[in-house]
Design an enzyme around this catalytic site. Structure first.
Site, PDB file in Angstrom:
ATOM      1  CD  GLU A 192      -2.598   1.146   2.694  1.00 25.14           C
ATOM      2  OE1 GLU A 192      -3.583   1.889   2.785  1.00 25.14           O
ATOM      3  OE2 GLU A 192      -2.240   0.369   3.617  1.00 25.14           O
ATOM      4  CE  LYS A 236      -7.369   1.679   3.542  1.00 19.27           C
ATOM      5  NZ  LYS A 236      -6.101   2.004   4.259  1.00 19.27           N
ATOM      6  CB  CYS A 268      -4.524  -1.687   4.393  1.00 25.08           C
ATOM      7  SG  CYS A 268      -3.609  -1.749   5.958  1.00 25.08           S
TER       8      CYS A 268
END
Length: 265
Positions: free
Chosen positions: A46, A114, A148
């Site tokens: 990431e 995200k 994540c």
């Protein structure tokens, strides 16, 4: 016809904050190693290019197709590999932490902003969340993108699995403090959806936050195919795609779902 085996490479690298040229050079080294290992897919961590420098997010961000995204497309072409990871994207609504997947021809197969912003790292102050899931078309089948903290939201991954996903790729900067959750959730997302999870976590330190690596590839049964330590290194796993169908024939999770009964009374 889909291949039976998929060779996955994870670039478990340190990501010093704001050191763009160092991080790009290191990623290229890992891409060269993945090429030499005949990997089909290389996953970077990431925010691998600039790190968690969110106060300068607007400075570091670029539109899709430019700067860091163009560098990723170029690496994919040069090293003839599918290449994924996340960097900062500038768009009309702000700046997002965006995961992308490129083909060996440098074609953008898909992008994902995200969706779940991590408040403990103040992502909500600097970033704009995404509003939809993404499946990328690849030679081994539909590939779902996550980043994540998304790992803690199984509904996102189940939606992609119901959409046909055969593998989830998840770049991360997951801290050592929650290491056991990282390993548990990666295995859970694979086992509950009966597919392959490839999750690449960074190593190193950002101020007082330590990142443990422990990047992982998990098969459809929940078995770990490869797991890293806390050092920079390239990890290689060979995943047998036939195990997806074997697992789904043995444990008929999808047929046994009862969404109409998932109501709290």
């Amino acid at each position: 016809m889909e291949p039976e085996l998929l060779t996955i490479a994870l670039a478990q690298m340190d990501v010093p904050q704001g050191r763009r040229e160092r991080n790009l050079a290191r990623a290229r080294e890992f891409a060269a190693q993945a090429h030499d290992a005949a990997a089909d897919l290389l996953l970077l961590p990431e925010l691998w290019l600039h790190g968690y420098d969110l106060e300068r997010a607007d400075e570091w961000a670029a539109p899709l197709g430019e700067e860091g995204f163009a560098e990723m497309a170029s690496m994919a072409r040069e090293f003839e590999i599918h290449l994924g990871g996340s960097i900062l994207e500038r768009h009309t609504d702000g700046v997002s932490n965006t995961a992308v997947l490129y083909s060996p021809d440098g074609e953008l197969l898909g992008s994902y902003r995200k969706m779940h912003l991590f408040r403990l790292m103040e992502e909500h102050r600097y970033l704009t969340p995404g509003d939809h899931a993404t499946l990328c078309s690849t030679p081994w089948g539909p590939t779902g993108l996550g980043i994540c903290y998304d790992l803690r939201f199984p509904e996102l991954f189940r939606a992609m699995a119901l959409g046909g996903a055969r593998i989830f790729v998840i770049p991360a900067q997951w801290p050592v403090k929650r290491l056991e959750a990282w390993l548990l959730l990666a295995r859970a997302r694979a086992a509950e959806n009966e597919l392959i999870v490839a999750a690449c976590n960074r190593v190193g330190r950002n101020e007082d936050v330590v990142f443990p690596g422990r990047s992982i590839v998990v098969d459809p049964w929940g078995n770990t195919l490869v797991e890293g330590d806390d050092q920079e290194r390239l990890l290689i796993a060979k995943a047998d795609l036939r195990e997806i169908e074997k697992a789904r024939r043995y444990l008929t999770v999808y047929e046994d779902r009862r969404p109409e009964a998932y109501v709290v009374k």
